[in-house]
Scaffold this motif. Structure first.
Motif, mmCIF file in Angstrom:
data_model
loop_
_atom_site.group_PDB
_atom_site.id
_atom_site.type_symbol
_atom_site.label_atom_id
_atom_site.label_comp_id
_atom_site.label_asym_id
_atom_site.label_seq_id
_atom_site.Cartn_x
_atom_site.Cartn_y
_atom_site.Cartn_z
ATOM 1 N N GLY A 35 89.319 105.603 24.805
ATOM 2 C CA GLY A 35 89.955 104.750 25.792
ATOM 3 C C GLY A 35 89.532 103.302 25.795
ATOM 4 O O GLY A 35 89.987 102.530 26.628
ATOM 5 N N GLU A 36 88.677 102.889 24.865
ATOM 6 C CA GLU A 36 88.238 101.500 24.835
ATOM 7 C C GLU A 36 88.436 100.907 23.439
ATOM 8 O O GLU A 36 88.138 101.533 22.440
ATOM 9 C CB GLU A 36 86.761 101.391 25.215
ATOM 10 C CG GLU A 36 86.475 101.737 26.656
ATOM 11 C CD GLU A 36 87.130 100.795 27.658
ATOM 12 O OE1 GLU A 36 87.228 99.579 27.380
ATOM 13 O OE2 GLU A 36 87.554 101.277 28.724
ATOM 14 N N LEU A 37 88.931 99.664 23.442
ATOM 15 C CA LEU A 37 89.023 98.921 22.195
ATOM 16 C C LEU A 37 87.704 98.209 21.952
ATOM 17 O O LEU A 37 87.028 97.815 22.896
ATOM 18 C CB LEU A 37 90.140 97.869 22.292
ATOM 19 C CG LEU A 37 91.560 98.407 22.336
ATOM 20 C CD1 LEU A 37 92.542 97.266 22.617
ATOM 21 C CD2 LEU A 37 91.917 99.092 21.035
ATOM 22 N N PRO A 38 87.340 98.011 20.687
ATOM 23 C CA PRO A 38 86.118 97.254 20.416
ATOM 24 C C PRO A 38 86.293 95.801 20.848
ATOM 25 O O PRO A 38 87.400 95.275 20.867
ATOM 26 C CB PRO A 38 85.957 97.363 18.898
ATOM 27 C CG PRO A 38 87.256 97.830 18.378
ATOM 28 C CD PRO A 38 88.009 98.466 19.482
ATOM 29 N N ASN A 39 85.193 95.165 21.217
ATOM 30 C CA ASN A 39 85.220 93.755 21.577
ATOM 31 C C ASN A 39 85.356 92.937 20.295
ATOM 32 O O ASN A 39 84.413 92.801 19.525
ATOM 33 C CB ASN A 39 83.944 93.380 22.328
ATOM 34 C CG ASN A 39 83.971 91.948 22.806
ATOM 35 O OD1 ASN A 39 84.620 91.094 22.214
ATOM 36 N ND2 ASN A 39 83.268 91.700 23.877
ATOM 37 N N SER A 60 95.571 106.062 24.343
ATOM 38 C CA SER A 60 94.425 106.394 25.189
ATOM 39 C C SER A 60 93.850 105.164 25.884
ATOM 40 O O SER A 60 93.350 105.251 27.008
ATOM 41 C CB SER A 60 93.326 107.055 24.360
ATOM 42 O OG SER A 60 93.805 108.248 23.790
ATOM 43 N N VAL A 61 93.910 104.032 25.214
ATOM 44 C CA VAL A 61 93.438 102.783 25.810
ATOM 45 C C VAL A 61 94.273 102.455 27.040
ATOM 46 O O VAL A 61 93.741 102.082 28.098
ATOM 47 C CB VAL A 61 93.495 101.641 24.782
ATOM 48 C CG1 VAL A 61 93.205 100.298 25.440
ATOM 49 C CG2 VAL A 61 92.535 101.912 23.637
ATOM 50 N N TRP A 65 93.324 101.693 30.931
ATOM 51 C CA TRP A 65 93.663 100.381 31.491
ATOM 52 C C TRP A 65 94.531 100.474 32.741
ATOM 53 O O TRP A 65 94.387 99.665 33.643
ATOM 54 C CB TRP A 65 94.331 99.518 30.441
ATOM 55 C CG TRP A 65 93.398 98.958 29.408
ATOM 56 C CD1 TRP A 65 92.048 99.139 29.318
ATOM 57 C CD2 TRP A 65 93.757 98.134 28.311
ATOM 58 N NE1 TRP A 65 91.550 98.473 28.227
ATOM 59 C CE2 TRP A 65 92.579 97.849 27.590
ATOM 60 C CE3 TRP A 65 94.964 97.629 27.848
ATOM 61 C CZ2 TRP A 65 92.572 97.053 26.447
ATOM 62 C CZ3 TRP A 65 94.953 96.826 26.708
ATOM 63 C CH2 TRP A 65 93.768 96.541 26.024
ATOM 64 N N VAL A 66 95.460 101.440 32.797
ATOM 65 C CA VAL A 66 96.346 101.504 33.974
ATOM 66 C C VAL A 66 95.566 101.861 35.244
ATOM 67 O O VAL A 66 96.046 101.605 36.344
ATOM 68 C CB VAL A 66 97.540 102.478 33.793
ATOM 69 C CG1 VAL A 66 98.445 102.026 32.671
ATOM 70 C CG2 VAL A 66 97.097 103.918 33.616
ATOM 71 N N ILE A 74 97.548 94.032 31.585
ATOM 72 C CA ILE A 74 97.487 94.949 30.439
ATOM 73 C C ILE A 74 98.315 94.400 29.284
ATOM 74 O O ILE A 74 97.862 94.386 28.136
ATOM 75 C CB ILE A 74 97.977 96.359 30.835
ATOM 76 C CG1 ILE A 74 97.006 96.994 31.825
ATOM 77 C CG2 ILE A 74 98.146 97.248 29.595
ATOM 78 C CD1 ILE A 74 97.509 98.274 32.470
ATOM 79 N N ARG A 75 99.505 93.937 29.585
ATOM 80 C CA ARG A 75 100.344 93.394 28.507
ATOM 81 C C ARG A 75 99.701 92.177 27.874
ATOM 82 O O ARG A 75 99.729 92.016 26.650
ATOM 83 C CB ARG A 75 101.737 93.081 29.024
ATOM 84 C CG ARG A 75 102.477 94.393 29.318
ATOM 85 C CD ARG A 75 103.930 94.234 29.446
ATOM 86 N NE ARG A 75 104.568 94.012 28.159
ATOM 87 C CZ ARG A 75 105.851 93.728 28.042
ATOM 88 N NH1 ARG A 75 106.614 93.619 29.123
ATOM 89 N NH2 ARG A 75 106.394 93.541 26.859
#
Length: 148
Positions: A35-39, A60-61, A65-66, A74-75
């Protein structure tokens, strides 16, 4: 940028591995099912030395985020992500970015408001991805069809 979508457990990841011969190609496969993108800004230079990047499970991200952000944020966050990776890819002709996301837009409308928001945000994010991607594939039952 190459976007690959299709139903859950329909062979998207396997198709990408076979199409790009990833058992022979140096690559970085990043599963974001947590559920997380890398920084990107602090890690891109240190970690992402491979010319071939795959981001798998992007839906999943959006599910995470929602629960934290409103739709417009989010967009904006997603557009920033795909724009930065598109720029990374365009800066070197050897680089390739593949984004894999499950299509769950067909079927029953979710009863819960948060699940509807997740479905809607994912659809909009996929539209944003398709607008940037040079190539788009839909994979159903292991069979790919190029639509862009």
């Amino acid at each position: 940028m190459h976007f690959v979508t299709g139903g859950a457990f329909n062979g998207k990841s396997q198709w990408v591995k076979e199409y790009y011969k990833l058992n022979e190609t140096p690559h970085q496969w990043i599963s974001v099912y947590g559920g997380e993108l890398p920084n990107l800004w602090t890690e891109k230079e240190a970690i992402y030395q491979q010319p071939f990047m795959v981001f798998d499970g992007i839906e999943s991200v959006f599910k995470v985020w929602v629960q934290k952000y409103d739709v417009s944020d989010i967009r904006d966050m997603w557009r920033s992500f795909i724009d930065s990776w598109n720029e990374w890819e365009q800066n070197d002709p050897q680089r390739i970015v593949v984004i894999i996301g499950t299509d769950f837009s067909k079927g029953i409308v979710p009863l819960q408001a948060l699940d509807r928001k997740w479905r809607d945000v994912t659809g909009w994010a996929y539209q944003d991805t398709v607008s940037v991607a040079e190539r788009v594939e839909i994979v159903w039952y292991g069979i790919a069809r190029q639509i862009k």
